[in-house]
Design a protein around this motif. Structure first.
Motif, PDB file in Angstrom:
ATOM      1  N   ILE A  37       0.860  -1.188  -0.067  1.00 15.54           N
ATOM      2  CA  ILE A  37       0.083  -0.089  -0.232  1.00 15.54           C
ATOM      3  C   ILE A  37       1.088   1.142  -0.015  1.00 15.54           C
ATOM      4  CG2 ILE A  37      -0.360  -0.091   2.754  1.00 15.54           C
ATOM      5  CD1 ILE A  37      -2.900   0.995   2.346  1.00 15.54           C
ATOM      6  N   PHE A  38       0.553   2.371  -0.807  1.00 14.30           N
ATOM      7  CA  PHE A  38       1.415   3.280  -0.921  1.00 14.30           C
ATOM      8  C   PHE A  38       0.631   4.771  -1.115  1.00 14.30           C
ATOM      9  CE2 PHE A  38       1.075   1.282  -4.755  1.00 14.30           C
ATOM     10  CZ  PHE A  38       0.449   2.272  -5.887  1.00 14.30           C
ATOM     11  N   ASP A  39       1.395   5.934  -0.990  1.00 10.91           N
ATOM     12  CA  ASP A  39       0.788   7.130  -1.161  1.00 10.91           C
ATOM     13  C   ASP A  39       1.832   7.510  -2.197  1.00 10.91           C
ATOM     14  OD1 ASP A  39      -1.209   7.849   0.862  1.00 10.91           O
ATOM     15  OD2 ASP A  39       0.601   7.958   2.235  1.00 10.91           O
ATOM     16  N   LEU A  40       0.860   8.360  -3.480  1.00 15.92           N
ATOM     17  CA  LEU A  40       1.655   8.575  -4.708  1.00 15.92           C
ATOM     18  C   LEU A  40       1.537   9.987  -4.608  1.00 15.92           C
ATOM     19  CD1 LEU A  40       2.755   8.063  -7.142  1.00 15.92           C
ATOM     20  CD2 LEU A  40       0.443   7.622  -8.356  1.00 15.92           C
ATOM     21  N   HIS A  41       2.905  10.607  -4.817  1.00 13.88           N
ATOM     22  CA  HIS A  41       2.864  12.205  -4.572  1.00 13.88           C
ATOM     23  C   HIS A  41       2.956  12.567  -5.944  1.00 13.88           C
ATOM     24  CE1 HIS A  41       3.363  12.239  -0.254  1.00 13.88           C
ATOM     25  NE2 HIS A  41       4.242  11.123  -0.425  1.00 13.88           N
ATOM     26  N   GLY A  42       2.308  13.350  -6.485  1.00 10.76           N
ATOM     27  CA  GLY A  42       2.299  13.973  -7.829  1.00 10.76           C
ATOM     28  C   GLY A  42       3.452  14.853  -8.175  1.00 10.76           C
ATOM     29  N   LEU A 100      -2.250  -8.220  -4.545  1.00  8.23           N
ATOM     30  CA  LEU A 100      -1.576  -8.065  -3.334  1.00  8.23           C
ATOM     31  C   LEU A 100      -1.413  -6.225  -3.357  1.00  8.23           C
ATOM     32  CD1 LEU A 100       1.257 -10.533  -3.645  1.00  8.23           C
ATOM     33  CD2 LEU A 100      -0.817 -10.517  -1.952  1.00  8.23           C
ATOM     34  N   ILE A 101      -1.750  -5.552  -4.269  1.00 10.60           N
ATOM     35  CA  ILE A 101      -1.912  -3.940  -4.437  1.00 10.60           C
ATOM     36  C   ILE A 101      -2.928  -3.462  -3.855  1.00 10.60           C
ATOM     37  CG2 ILE A 101      -1.553  -2.358  -5.894  1.00 10.60           C
ATOM     38  CD1 ILE A 101       0.853  -3.889  -5.778  1.00 10.60           C
ATOM     39  N   PHE A 102      -2.950  -2.794  -2.699  1.00 12.83           N
ATOM     40  CA  PHE A 102      -3.563  -1.634  -2.127  1.00 12.83           C
ATOM     41  C   PHE A 102      -3.939  -0.553  -3.088  1.00 12.83           C
ATOM     42  CE2 PHE A 102      -5.122  -4.016   1.908  1.00 12.83           C
ATOM     43  CZ  PHE A 102      -5.317  -5.187   1.387  1.00 12.83           C
ATOM     44  N   TRP A 103      -4.753  -0.325  -3.850  1.00 13.55           N
ATOM     45  CA  TRP A 103      -4.358   1.135  -4.464  1.00 13.55           C
ATOM     46  C   TRP A 103      -5.248   2.187  -4.067  1.00 13.55           C
ATOM     47  CZ3 TRP A 103      -1.665   2.381  -8.471  1.00 13.55           C
ATOM     48  CH2 TRP A 103      -1.855   3.663  -9.161  1.00 13.55           C
ATOM     49  N   LEU A 104      -4.316   2.920  -3.103  1.00 13.61           N
ATOM     50  CA  LEU A 104      -5.003   4.205  -2.514  1.00 13.61           C
ATOM     51  C   LEU A 104      -5.051   5.395  -3.141  1.00 13.61           C
ATOM     52  CD1 LEU A 104      -5.478   4.857   0.410  1.00 13.61           C
ATOM     53  CD2 LEU A 104      -3.229   5.365   0.943  1.00 13.61           C
ATOM     54  N   PRO A 105      -4.354   5.872  -4.124  1.00 15.62           N
ATOM     55  CA  PRO A 105      -4.532   7.209  -4.964  1.00 15.62           C
ATOM     56  C   PRO A 105      -5.961   7.332  -5.604  1.00 15.62           C
ATOM     57  CG  PRO A 105      -2.456   6.297  -5.428  1.00 15.62           C
ATOM     58  CD  PRO A 105      -2.933   5.135  -4.821  1.00 15.62           C
ATOM     59  N   THR A 106      -6.502   8.473  -5.395  1.00  8.96           N
ATOM     60  CA  THR A 106      -7.785   8.672  -5.808  1.00  8.96           C
ATOM     61  C   THR A 106      -7.826   9.216  -7.319  1.00  8.96           C
ATOM     62  OG1 THR A 106      -7.920  10.934  -5.027  1.00  8.96           O
ATOM     63  CG2 THR A 106      -8.729   9.241  -3.542  1.00  8.96           C
ATOM     64  N   HIS A 107      -6.685   9.574  -7.605  1.00  6.69           N
ATOM     65  CA  HIS A 107      -6.552  10.279  -9.085  1.00  6.69           C
ATOM     66  C   HIS A 107      -6.526   9.428  -9.769  1.00  6.69           C
ATOM     67  CE1 HIS A 107      -5.536  13.489 -11.957  1.00  6.69           C
ATOM     68  NE2 HIS A 107      -4.654  12.735 -12.416  1.00  6.69           N
ATOM     69  N   ASP A 108      -7.618   9.444 -11.175  1.00  8.58           N
ATOM     70  CA  ASP A 108      -7.555   8.586 -12.514  1.00  8.58           C
ATOM     71  C   ASP A 108      -7.732   7.302 -11.934  1.00  8.58           C
ATOM     72  OD1 ASP A 108      -7.867   8.113 -15.038  1.00  8.58           O
ATOM     73  OD2 ASP A 108      -5.559   8.644 -15.324  1.00  8.58           O
ATOM     74  N   ARG A 109      -8.841   7.118 -10.983  1.00  7.84           N
ATOM     75  CA  ARG A 109      -9.229   5.765 -10.545  1.00  7.84           C
ATOM     76  C   ARG A 109      -9.933   4.912 -11.713  1.00  7.84           C
ATOM     77  NH1 ARG A 109      -9.471   3.737  -5.496  1.00  7.84           N
ATOM     78  NH2 ARG A 109      -9.427   5.902  -4.320  1.00  7.84           N
ATOM     79  N   GLN A 110     -10.418   5.350 -12.486  1.00 13.16           N
ATOM     80  CA  GLN A 110     -11.323   4.702 -13.600  1.00 13.16           C
ATOM     81  C   GLN A 110     -10.355   4.199 -14.475  1.00 13.16           C
ATOM     82  OE1 GLN A 110     -14.220   3.966 -13.640  1.00 13.16           O
ATOM     83  NE2 GLN A 110     -14.925   5.245 -11.873  1.00 13.16           N
ATOM     84  N   TYR A 111      -9.186   4.807 -14.780  1.00  7.93           N
ATOM     85  CA  TYR A 111      -8.143   4.135 -15.832  1.00  7.93           C
ATOM     86  C   TYR A 111      -7.454   3.006 -14.975  1.00  7.93           C
ATOM     87  CZ  TYR A 111      -3.642   3.639 -18.005  1.00  7.93           C
ATOM     88  OH  TYR A 111      -2.529   3.267 -18.559  1.00  7.93           O
TER      89      TYR A 111
END
Length: 695
Positions: A383-388, A416-427
């Motif tokens: 799980i990670f935070d993605l910084h723009g 195994l990937i916990f996707w946390l970023p909210t940006h471009d979630r549909q893609y």
């Protein structure tokens, strides 16, 4: 004389009685030194003097001191609140130190400094309160020195400033204090009752000594009301750790926050490997993208704290990490700072071994691909935070797609990937349908609308807001950042699914939640504590009341006896004054009549030498005993006395020869006693002193 005393002391030592203390002990440890110590610490008066003791129930100080007494109490309350708040928020010490580092550029354990400061302020104000209480107990008028008054005002000012800063910038810390009460409230209840029972001893003495009933009610009633509220306190206590064992959920799984930052440099491969060794369920990290499109692991928005950028390129120390190319970033050292004692991130870190120190010194900044390789090998969740990236970055608007492509290229299992970023979630959903999307602290309806069944929230915000709603909707909950065992126990008892922690070495060893108890056990402790406290209070009250009653009875009895005795003496004096002097008539044949000038000592022993006159004629005794002669110092001028003459006595016809002989014998004995050095004389000496003409 001395031998006799030694025998007595020797016998006492053999009996086993304690010997007398050394003479310096009562000279130092006595009441005078005790009072001088109290007045010296409180009023800075180190010379002993006789203080005027105040009467119980009356004013204990001047009106100026009365105005300052509330300031002392306020300083104690504020410092105690600050100390409690800072102790309970120990889970946030790293965040506080990190924020201060961003503002000052200097790493220091500011959290520990404030903790020490709060402890010193609390100890100082509580010590002054204790000294004031002891002085009141001794009946001495209170006088707080000017230096103490200034320091007390500074204590209030410091506490107010710190409280204002906390309320302004860290309001969530008050939520942490509230959460701690959910764990510690049962124990606070027991400790509070114990303290009240201890305080009841001096309160009972004070109330018993008060003379007016109104003051007794004013002092005793609030105390009893507070004690009653504490006894009923469990009725309003809610603690998740008080439940049946069958309802206790499984132990929360653990995500390593930036790996294991207490065991290795954060966001390095050494840190993640340490987390895997301690049984981490997943790995948490932060991702930046370099200027040449390489995702790498870094938390801060500059390279000052965790790299050696100051040594390599100091002019670029404040730049965003995304402004550098990967070729430059890969050359930086990311572990030397961790080995330095003044830069260690946590105050309670365990010392590193030599092998770990050497391994930490050689750490560099890892890429996302390196972490995914480890997670794929160990089958750990990520799980990670993605910084723009900043403006003018090549991936300013496409950084999410670049990260997704790197993850898919690693061939890791998508679940195994916990996707946390909210940006471009549909893609992301379209490119990687197997990712588990994680939401924030939003409503259950919003989560259901976005098809999200996992949330990652701050623990300070979760517990006061809708925890039951999330559990009812079967939402998987992960809270961050949990480092303290009591907070982990709270999450365990609240059936939290997973936690993110820096202290994985300690939390992984917990196999049972702390402070857990069943409702029946807590009910037993509650009732037992209340019953024991009530019994102690009743016993203390009866003891003091009985003692004061005995004192009053003894005082009344002694005053009654004193009044009766004084009344009797007055009556006797009055009777003697009114009675006329009696005339004493002496018999002409008594010794007092014969010798009016006889000394008192001679009258006391007059019965010892009453010899009967002999019936036959006695022959004179010659040279039987050497006559006593007075020394030169004993020769004194003759005192004028009344001489008894035989012509003044009754006639021979009226007096019989036997009585006359007896009278003459008494006269001779009396003269011999006056001339002798000792009041006691033998019969032969008396006879030798008698003149021969009398026989």
């Amino acid at each position: 004389m001395f031998k006799k005393v030694n025998r007595i002391e020797h016998k006492r030592n053999k009996t086993g009685k304690p010997k007398k203390l050394n003479p310096w002990i009562p000279r130092i440890f006595n009441h005078q030194c005790y009072v001088t110590f109290l007045t010296g610490c409180y009023s800075c008066l180190w010379k002993f003097r006789q203080w005027e003791k105040t009467k119980v129930g009356f004013c204990c100080c001047t009106w100026k001191e009365q105005l300052f007494c509330p300031c002392l109490v306020i300083s104690f309350v504020l410092s105690l609140m600050l100390l409690f708040l800072w102790i309970e928020t120990s889970n946030e010490y790293f965040n506080f130190d990190w924020v201060t580092f961003l503002g000052t550029g200097y790493w220091f354990f500011w959290s520990i400094f404030i903790l020490s400061l709060a402890g010193i302020l609390t100890a100082y104000s509580s010590l002054l309160l204790l000294l004031g209480f002891l002085l009141l107990w001794e009946g001495i008028e209170l006088y707080l020195h000017l230096c103490h008054k200034i320091l007390i005002l500074l204590v209030i000012l410091a506490c107010v400033i710190l409280m204002f800063i906390i309320c302004k910038f860290w309001k969530e810390r008050w939520l942490v204090a509230g959460l701690s009460l959910q764990i510690f409230a049962p124990y606070v209840h027991l400790v509070s009752i114990t303290v009240m029972v201890i305080l009841f001893w001096p309160v009972a003495i004070y109330v018993a000594r008060l003379e007016r009933e109104g003051l007794q009610v004013a002092v005793g009633l609030p105390f009893l009301l507070i004690l009653l509220s504490l006894c009923l306190m469990p009725l309003g206590i809610y603690s998740p750790c008080i439940q049946e064992k069958e309802n206790l959920g499984p132990k929360p799984t653990i995500f390593g926050h930036r790996g294991a930052p207490m065991l290795g440099p954060e966001n390095t491969m050494m840190s993640f490997e340490k987390a895997v060794e301690h049984g981490a369920h997943g790995l948490e990290t932060d991702i930046h993208l370099s200027y040449d499109r390489v995702p790498f692991l870094m938390h801060d928005f500059d390279l000052r704290r965790t790299t050696n950028i100051w040594e390599v390129q100091p002019e670029s120390a404040f730049k965003n990490p995304a402004a550098f190319s990967w070729d430059f970033l890969s050359t930086l050292n990311a572990g030397k700072w961790f080995v330095k004692p003044e830069l260690r991130p946590f105050y309670n870190m365990k010392p590193l071994s030599k092998a770990d120190k050497e391994r930490a010194r050689n750490q560099s900044i890892p890429t996302l691909a390196d972490l995914l390789t480890l997670a794929k090998k160990e089958r750990k969740f990520v799980i990670f935070d993605l910084h723009g990236p900043p403006p003018k970055h090549p991936l300013r608007h496409t950084f999410v797609r670049q990260v997704v492509s790197v993850i898919l290229a690693s061939k890791i299992e998508q679940h195994l990937i916990f996707w946390l970023p909210t940006h471009d979630r549909q893609y992301v959903r379209s490119m990687a349908p197997g990712f588990q999307h994680v939401g924030r602290l939003v409503s259950v309806k919003t989560l259901a609308k976005n098809n999200i069944s996992i949330i990652n929230v701050d623990y300070k915000k979760l517990f006061p807001n809708g925890l039951r709603d999330y559990k009812a909707a079967n939402i998987h909950i992960n809270v961050y950042t949990v480092n303290e065992p009591w907070l982990f126990s709270l999450a365990w008892c609240s059936r939290i699914n997973s936690v993110t922690t820096d202290n994985i070495g300690l939390l992984s060893q917990l196999h049972h939640p702390h402070f857990f108890m069943t409702p029946k056990f807590y009910m037993f402790i509650w009732l037992l504590a209340d019953i024991i406290s009530v019994l102690f209070i009743v016993a203390i009250f009866c003891f003091h009341w009985r003692r004061e009653t005995k004192k009053e009875k003894l005082f009344e009895t002694s005053s009654t006896l004193t009044d009766a005795q004084s009344r009797r003496e007055n009556e006797e004096d009055l009777h003697i004054a009114m009675k006329p002097p009696a005339r004493v008539v002496e018999s002409p044949w008594t010794l007092a009549a014969l010798y009016p000038a006889l000394s008192k000592s001679g009258k006391e022993h007059q019965g010892r030498f009453n010899f009967a006159a002999p019936s036959k004629k006695l022959l004179p005794i010659k040279n039987a005993v050497t006559p006593l002669k007075p020394s030169k110092h004993d020769i004194q001028p003759p005192m004028p006395t009344t001489v008894f003459e035989l012509t003044q006595a009754p006639s021979r016809q009226a007096t019989s020869p036997g009585k006359l002989a007896k009278l003459q014998a008494r006269q001779g004995a009396h003269r011999a006693k006056q001339d002798a050095p000792s009041p006691v004389m033998s019969r032969k000496a008396v006879c030798s002193r008698a003149p021969s003409s009398q026989w």
